[in-house]
Design a protein around this motif. Structure first.
Motif, mmCIF file in Angstrom:
data_model
loop_
_atom_site.group_PDB
_atom_site.id
_atom_site.type_symbol
_atom_site.label_atom_id
_atom_site.label_comp_id
_atom_site.label_asym_id
_atom_site.label_seq_id
_atom_site.Cartn_x
_atom_site.Cartn_y
_atom_site.Cartn_z
ATOM 1 N N ALA A 66 0.835 -1.196 0.000
ATOM 2 C CA ALA A 66 0.000 0.000 0.000
ATOM 3 C C ALA A 66 0.868 1.243 0.000
ATOM 4 O O ALA A 66 2.052 1.186 0.323
ATOM 5 N N GLU A 67 0.255 2.329 -0.393
ATOM 6 C CA GLU A 67 0.900 3.629 -0.317
ATOM 7 C C GLU A 67 1.203 3.947 1.155
ATOM 8 O O GLU A 67 0.481 3.493 2.051
ATOM 9 N N PRO A 69 0.793 5.673 4.330
ATOM 10 C CA PRO A 69 -0.295 6.546 4.789
ATOM 11 C C PRO A 69 0.237 7.890 5.284
ATOM 12 O O PRO A 69 -0.418 8.910 5.122
ATOM 13 N N THR A 70 1.403 7.881 5.923
ATOM 14 C CA THR A 70 1.976 9.140 6.380
ATOM 15 C C THR A 70 3.457 8.947 6.677
ATOM 16 O O THR A 70 3.870 7.881 7.126
ATOM 17 N N ALA A 224 5.813 16.655 6.042
ATOM 18 C CA ALA A 224 5.771 15.232 5.702
ATOM 19 C C ALA A 224 4.882 14.888 4.511
ATOM 20 O O ALA A 224 4.688 13.719 4.197
ATOM 21 N N LEU A 225 4.335 15.884 3.837
ATOM 22 C CA LEU A 225 3.459 15.564 2.708
ATOM 23 C C LEU A 225 4.250 15.094 1.489
ATOM 24 O O LEU A 225 3.793 14.252 0.728
ATOM 25 N N GLU A 226 5.423 15.690 1.274
ATOM 26 C CA GLU A 226 6.247 15.301 0.127
ATOM 27 C C GLU A 226 7.694 15.186 0.606
ATOM 28 O O GLU A 226 8.017 15.569 1.723
ATOM 29 N N TRP A 241 9.183 10.219 -4.054
ATOM 30 C CA TRP A 241 7.970 9.620 -3.488
ATOM 31 C C TRP A 241 6.815 9.895 -4.431
ATOM 32 O O TRP A 241 6.287 10.999 -4.475
ATOM 33 N N HIS A 243 3.183 9.077 -5.102
ATOM 34 C CA HIS A 243 2.084 8.526 -4.327
ATOM 35 C C HIS A 243 1.377 7.395 -5.059
ATOM 36 O O HIS A 243 1.091 7.497 -6.241
ATOM 37 N N GLU A 244 1.123 6.339 -4.292
ATOM 38 C CA GLU A 244 0.388 5.171 -4.793
ATOM 39 C C GLU A 244 1.209 4.374 -5.814
ATOM 40 O O GLU A 244 0.784 3.343 -6.287
ATOM 41 N N GLU A 245 2.420 4.849 -6.157
ATOM 42 C CA GLU A 245 3.206 4.172 -7.185
ATOM 43 C C GLU A 245 4.481 3.573 -6.594
ATOM 44 O O GLU A 245 4.822 2.420 -6.855
ATOM 45 N N LYS A 269 8.065 -0.404 -4.774
ATOM 46 C CA LYS A 269 6.923 -0.205 -5.662
ATOM 47 C C LYS A 269 5.662 -0.688 -4.952
ATOM 48 O O LYS A 269 5.683 -1.707 -4.273
ATOM 49 N N VAL A 270 4.588 0.025 -5.166
ATOM 50 C CA VAL A 270 3.321 -0.385 -4.574
ATOM 51 C C VAL A 270 2.656 -1.416 -5.478
ATOM 52 O O VAL A 270 2.323 -1.117 -6.627
#
Lengths: 562, 309
Positions: A66-67, A69-70, A224-226, A241, A243-245, A269-270
Motif C-alpha cells: 500500500a501507499e 499513509p503518512t 511530511a506531505l512530500e 515519493w 504517491h500510490e506508485e 513499488k506499490v
C-alpha cells in the motif's frame, strides 16, 4: 490518429496471440512446472562463489502492499508507515538482529536506582539531512506533540509509561508537563511513571523518533506531505515519493553509522495484488514478494521460499455475558474441541502454527535464564476430542441444557471465511448438541460489535506494540479496553497491577507468567493460531532482519551478496 | 442551445446536492470509526479522537458544516492519509486512471466498431461468427481473468510487455487491452445490429441505386446512422472507465483512483468517500450532458428541447 492505427494493429495481433497462448498454455505448460526451472536458475545464482560485495550493485527492489499513509512518525499507525519511517529516521535506540536494542541517536544511557529515570547521552555526529545536529529538544518537541490530544496521534498510548503522559492525553494536564527534559543539547532525561523493563525497545518505535522543531514548525500543515517537506536522520534518505506508485531510498551520506550501511538504494513499488508480485518476482523485477496460501505449494521448494513466524495471534474471544460461555466447562470444551493443526496445515498453509498459549511463542524470554516465556507451563488445551466432550457434557449439565447454539463473529476476507467454516465444522463435530452460526462482517463492523460486546464467539487477532509479554497479558484485565468479553479474575488483575507498578526484572517476568497461566486455566479465551507469512526472498539478500513489532524488516544492515 | 445547457447545468447542481446529502447520511450509518488503528484504541481514546475531529457533533450540524465547506470547494482532509487534502488526493491519482480510461475507450470503441461493421457486412460468414465469438468472450470473461492471463502469458512467459507498473507507453498496452474487452464487446454487438438494420433500410437502397460506391454508402450513410445508439451506451461507460478500474489498476499496479472507491469505504474515510462520490457524480452528469449534445450533432433528426421555438 496514426497512433491509434498502430495501437489497433498491435492489439489485434495481441488479442490473437493471447488466445493462441492461452490455448497452448492450458495444454502443455502447467503452472507447477514453470517455477521449478526458474527455481534452479535462482539457485545457480545464489551458489556462485562469493565475490567482494563492492562488485555487486547494492540495490534492493522490493514491493509494498500500500501507499505510505503518512511519513509523519507521530501519526503512523500501520506496518507500512512504520517500516519506511524506520528506514529513514532513527530514535534513541534502534532494533537490530533478534530485535535487540542497539544505540541509535543515543550513544549511551544511564538508569536511576529506582529504574524510573533514564538519562540518554546523544551522539554529536547524529545529524539531520540539512546538516544540523539532532538535539535533545527535537525529542522533547516530538514527544510533546505525540501526547498532545490536539495532534490526534492514534498510537500515543505507546508513550503511556512516561510521567504524566496519560493525564496529558486525557486533556487533564498540558504537554509541557510531560516527564522529559533537556539537561543540555546532547543530554535527554526521561522520567517514567514506574520502572519499565522494555523502555529501550520502546525508544526504537517510530512514534518515539525525533523531528526537528524549527523545520516542522516552519513547514506547518505541509510537514511530511512530500519529500521536500521532510528531514531525515536515519540510515537512508527518501529521494523520490510518487504517491500510490512507489518511492526511492538512497543511502544517507551524513548518517553517523554510514560505514555499516551497505545498500546504496532501495526501490519500493506499490503492488497490491499478490499474483502480480509473484509475476514480478518471476521476471526478476523484484527481490522479495509476499505469498498467499494458494501460491505456497507452487513455491515451497524454491530456494527463495521462506516462512516468517509473526508474533500475531488469533483467538476466540468468548463473551462471558453469554450465559453458556460464562460456564468454564463450556469454554474449555470449545478450547479443546478445535484441531488447530488441521487449520494451519490445510486452511492457512503459510507456515502459521497452532497457538495454545496466551503469549505467542518466540516473542520474549526470561531475563536471566533465557528460557522462552511459555516453556514454564507449556501448552494448554491441545486438541482432545474426548476431553472436550467430557467438559461439554459437564457444562451442559451445569446449565441444565441439552443443546446450545452459538454465533461465531468473524471477518469477511477469504481466509477468515474459510477458517470460520472450519471452526464451525470442528465444533459441531466434537460437541454434540451445538449449533454454530457464522456472522462474517467487514473489519470495522467487527470492531464495533466487539466494542459493544455483541457477539458470542469472536475470531480476533492481536499483534504486539512493544517487546514485552505485557502487550499480550494486560488485554484481559477486568474492565480493560480490549477485554470486551467480561472476563474478570481478581488474582489475575493483581498480578498485572503488580507487574505494572512495583515489580521488575525476574519477579515481574514470573508474575506475568503466572498471569498468563491463570487466564489460560480459566479458558478466558482460546488461542487458535500464530500467524506466519510465506515470502519469496532472494537468497542473495543478507541481514535484512525481521522485527516482531512495528516495522516488518530493518534495512540498516542489509546487503546484497551475489 | 445555450439556454438548454444552462438549464441542464442548474439541474445538475440540484442532483449533486441530493447525491451529497444521501451519501452523507448513508455514510453516518456505517459502523465503526474512521481511525486506522481502531483495533488498538480503547473507548476513551476513541472519544478523545472523536472530539478532535468534531465527530461528536450532532449529525445535522456535521451535515451543515460539510455542505457549507463543500460549496466553498473544501472537501476536507483524509483519514487514511494523514493531513492530505481530499481534492489533492483525487487529482494525484486521477491522471493514470483517466489516461488508461481514455485509451481503453478509444481502442475499445474503434475496435468494436470495426468488428461490428465487418460482422454486419459479412453477415453469417466466418467473419461474423468470429466477431460474435470475440464479443461473447469479452462480455462474459471478467476483466480480472483476462488481465491475469495477459500478465502471465504475454508478460511473464513471452516477455513482450512489462508485467506491471506505469512508466511509459509500453506499460499501458496490456492494461488497455484487458480493460477494453467489455467496451469492445458491447460496441461490436451494438454496431452489428444497427448496421444490419441501417443497411437494409430504404435510403441505403436508394443511395446504391443512385450509383454511389459501396464504400461511400457504408461509411457515409451506414456508419453514421449506425453510430447513434452506440453513443448512448458509450457515454456512461466512459464515465466508469475514466474514473478508474479497481481490478485492472490493482493487477497492473497502476497508481490510479480505482482502489480508493472501495478502500475509502472499508476504512470509513468519510471525507474521501464524499469526495470520490461527488467527483464521480460530476463526471457522470457531465458525460450524460455531453452525450445529449452529441446526439444533435450526429443525428440531425433530433432537435433539443426548445431548439425549435
Amino acid at each position: 490518429m496514426r497512433k491509434t492505427k498502430w495501437s489497433f494493429l498491435l492489439t489485434l495481433m495481441l488479442v490473437l496471440s493471447v488466445f493462441v497462448a492461452a490455448c497452448s498454455g492450458g495444454g502443455e505448460a502447467t503452472p507447477e512446472e514453470t517455477p521449478a526451472d526458474e527455481g534452479t536458475t535462482t539457485e545457480g545464482e545464489a551458489t556462485t562463489p562469493e565475490e567482494p560485495a563492492s562488485d555487486v550493485a547494492q540495490v534492493l527492489n522490493v514491493l509494498e502492499t500500500a501507499e505510505i499513509p503518512t511519513m509523519d512518525t507521530v501519526m503512523g499507525t500501520d506496518a507500512v508507515a512504520f517500516e519506511w519511517g524506520n528506514a529513514v529516521f532513527e530514535g534513541l535506540y534502534a532494533l537490530g538482529e533478534n530485535a535487540q536494542p542497539v544505540p541509535g541517536v543515543a550513544e549511551s544511557h544511564e538508569v536511576s536506582e529506582d529504574g524510573k529515570v533514564y538519562t540518554f547521552k546523544l551522539r554529536e555526529d547524529a545529524v539531520w539531512s540539512d546538516g544540523s545536529q539532532v538535539v535533545a529538544d527535537d525529542f522533547i518537541f516530538t514527544w510533546q506533540k505525540v501526547v498532545n490530544p490536539e495532534t490526534g496521534s492514534q498510537y500515543n498510548f505507546i508513550m503511556g509509561d512516561i510521567l504524566n503522559a496519560n493525564s496529558i492525553m486525557a486533556g487533564e494536564m498540558t504537554p509541557d508537563q510531560l516527564g522529559v527534559k533537556a539537561i543540555d543539547e546532547t543530554t535527554l532525561e526521561v522520567t517514567l511513571e514506574q520502572p519499565v523493563d522494555y523502555f529501550l525497545s520502546l525508544t526504537a518505535f517510530p512514534v518515539y523518533f525525533p523531528q526537528k522543531r524549527e523545520f516542522v514548525e516552519a513547514q506547518g500543515e505541509n510537514y511530511a506531505l512530500e519529500v521536500e517537506n521532510l528531514l531525515f536522520n536515519g540510515p537512508f534518505v527518501m529521494t523520490e515519493w510518487k504517491h500510490e506508485e512507489g518511492w526511492v531510498l538512497k543511502k544517507n551520506p551524513n548518517y553517523w553509522d554510514k560505514d555499516v550501511v551497505k545498500l546504496e538504494e532501495i526501490n519500493i513499488k506499490v503492488v497490491k495484488d499478490v499474483a502480480t508480485g509473484v509475476n514480478l518476482y518471476d521476471t526478476g523485477k523484484v527481490d522479495r514478494a509476499g505469498l498467499t496460501s494458494e501460491f505456497v505449494d507452487k513455491y515451497r521448494n524454491d530456494p527463495a521460499f521462506t516462512t516468517i513466524e509473526e508474533t500475531v495471534v488469533f483467538w476466540f474471544k468468548m463473551n462471558q455475558e453469554n450465559e453458556a460461555l460464562a460456564n468454564e466447562n463450556i469454554r474449555k470444551a470449545i478450547a479443546l474441541g478445535v484441531d488447530r493443526q488441521g487449520l494451519t496445515d490445510v486452511i492457512l498453509n503459510n507456515g502459521s502454527i497452532p497457538a495454545y498459549t496466551a503469549v505467542p511463542k518466540g516473542f520474549v524470554s526470561h531475563p536471566e535464564t533465557g528460557e522462552e516465556f511459555n516453556d514454564k507451563y507449556g501448552n494448554f488445551y491441545e486438541f482432545d476430542a474426548d476431553l472436550a466432550l467430557e467438559h461439554w457434557n459437564k457444562g451442559l449439565e451445569e446449565l441444565g441444557l441439552t443443546e446450545l447454539s452459538l454465533e461465531i463473529l468473524g471477518g469477511d476476507t477469504e481466509t477468515a471465511k474459510k477458517s470460520d467454516a472450519y471452526f464451525k465444522d470442528q465444533l459441531e463435530k466434537h460437541l454434540p448438541g451445538l449449533t454454530v452460526t457464522l456472522l462474517e462482517v467487514p473489519f470495522k463492523q467487527r470492531l464495533e460489535l466487539d466494542e459493544t460486546q455483541q457477539y458470542d464467539l469472536q475470531v480476533a487477532g492481536w499483534g504486539p506494540d512493544y517487546l514485552d509479554a505485557m502487550t499480550f497479558v494486560d488485554l484481559w484485565v477486568t474492565g480493560g479496553g480490549h477485554n470486551m468479553m467480561s472476563y474478570s479474575n481478581p488474582e489475575f488483575d493483581q498480578l498485572i497491577e503488580d507487574s505494572k507498578t512495583n515489580l521488575t526484572g525476574v519477579e515481574r517476568f514470573e508474575a506475568m507468567q503466572e498471569a498468563a497461566r491463570i487466564v489460560m486455566e480459566d479458558a478466558a479465551f482460546s488461542p487458535l493460531y500464530q500467524r506466519a507469512r510465506a515470502v519469496l526472498i532472494q537468497p542473495y539478500i543478507k541481514d535484512m532482519f525481521v522485527l516482531p513489532f512495528g516495522p516488518d524488516y530493518t534495512y540498516k544492515w542489509a546487503s546484497i551478496e551475489k | 442551445m445555450a439556454k438548454y445547457i444552462l438549464k441542464r447545468v442548474a439541474f445538475s447542481f440540484i442532483t449533486l446536492l441530493i447525491i451529497a446529502s444521501i451519501t452523507f447520511f448513508l455514510m453516518k450509518l456505517m459502523p465503526g470509526t474512521p481511525f486506522t488503528a481502531q483495533e488498538k484504541l480503547t473507548e476513551v481514546q476513541i472519544e478523545i479522537l472523536n472530539e478532535k475531529y468534531n465527530l461528536n457533533d450532532p449529525v445535522p450540524v456535521q451535515y451543515a458544516k460539510y455542505i457549507g465547506n463543500m460549496l466553498k470547494g473544501d472537501l476536507g482532509v483524509s483519514f487514511q492519509f494523514d493531513n492530505r487534502n481530499v481534492t489533492d488526493l483525487i487529482l494525484d491519482r486521477i491522471g493514470p486512471s483517466a489516461h488508461l480510461g481514455l485509451q481503453t475507450l478509444i481502442f475499445g470503441a474503434i475496435a468494436g466498431i470495426i468488428f461490428g461493421v465487418i460482422a454486419a457486412l459479412k453477415q453469417n460468414t466466418m467473419w461474423d461468427y468470429g466477431s460474435t465469438f470475440l464479443a461473447v468472450l469479452g462480455k462474459s470473461i471478467p476483466n480480472f481473468v483476462f488481465a491475469g492471463m495477459l500478465q502471465y502469458f504475454i508478460g511473464v512467459k513471452l516477455g513482450w510487455f512489462p508485467v506491471a507498473f506505469w512508466e511509459g507507453p509500453s506499460y499501458t498496452v496490456m492494461p488497455t487491452i484487458a480493460n477494453a474487452m467489455f467496451t469492445l464487446a458491447v460496441a461490436a454487438r451494438f454496431m452489428r445490429t444497427e448496421m444490419i438494420e441501417v443497411l437494409s433500410s430504404d435510403y441505403i437502397v436508394t443511395a446504391k441505386a443512385k450509383g454511389l460506391s459501396s464504400a461511400v454508402v457504408t461509411i457515409k450513410h451506414g456508419l453514421r446512422n449506425g453510430l447513434i445508439p452506440l453513443v448512448t451506451v458509450l457515454g456512461p461507460l466512459a464515465a466508469g472507465l475514466l474514473t478508474g478500474s479497481l481490478v485492472i489498476e490493482r493487477i497492473f499496479a497502476i497508481p490510479g483512483l480505482g482502489e480508493q472507491f472501495v478502500r475509502s469505504i472499508t476504512t470509513n474515510d468519510f471525507p474521501m468517500i464524499m469526495g470520490i462520490t461527488l467527483f464521480y457524480s460530476v463526471f457522470l452528469i457531465f458525460v450524460i450532458l455531453l452525450v445529449d449534445i452529441l446526439y444533435g450533432i450526429i443525428d440531425p433528426r433530433i432537435r433539443l428541447a426548445g431548439g425549435n421555438k
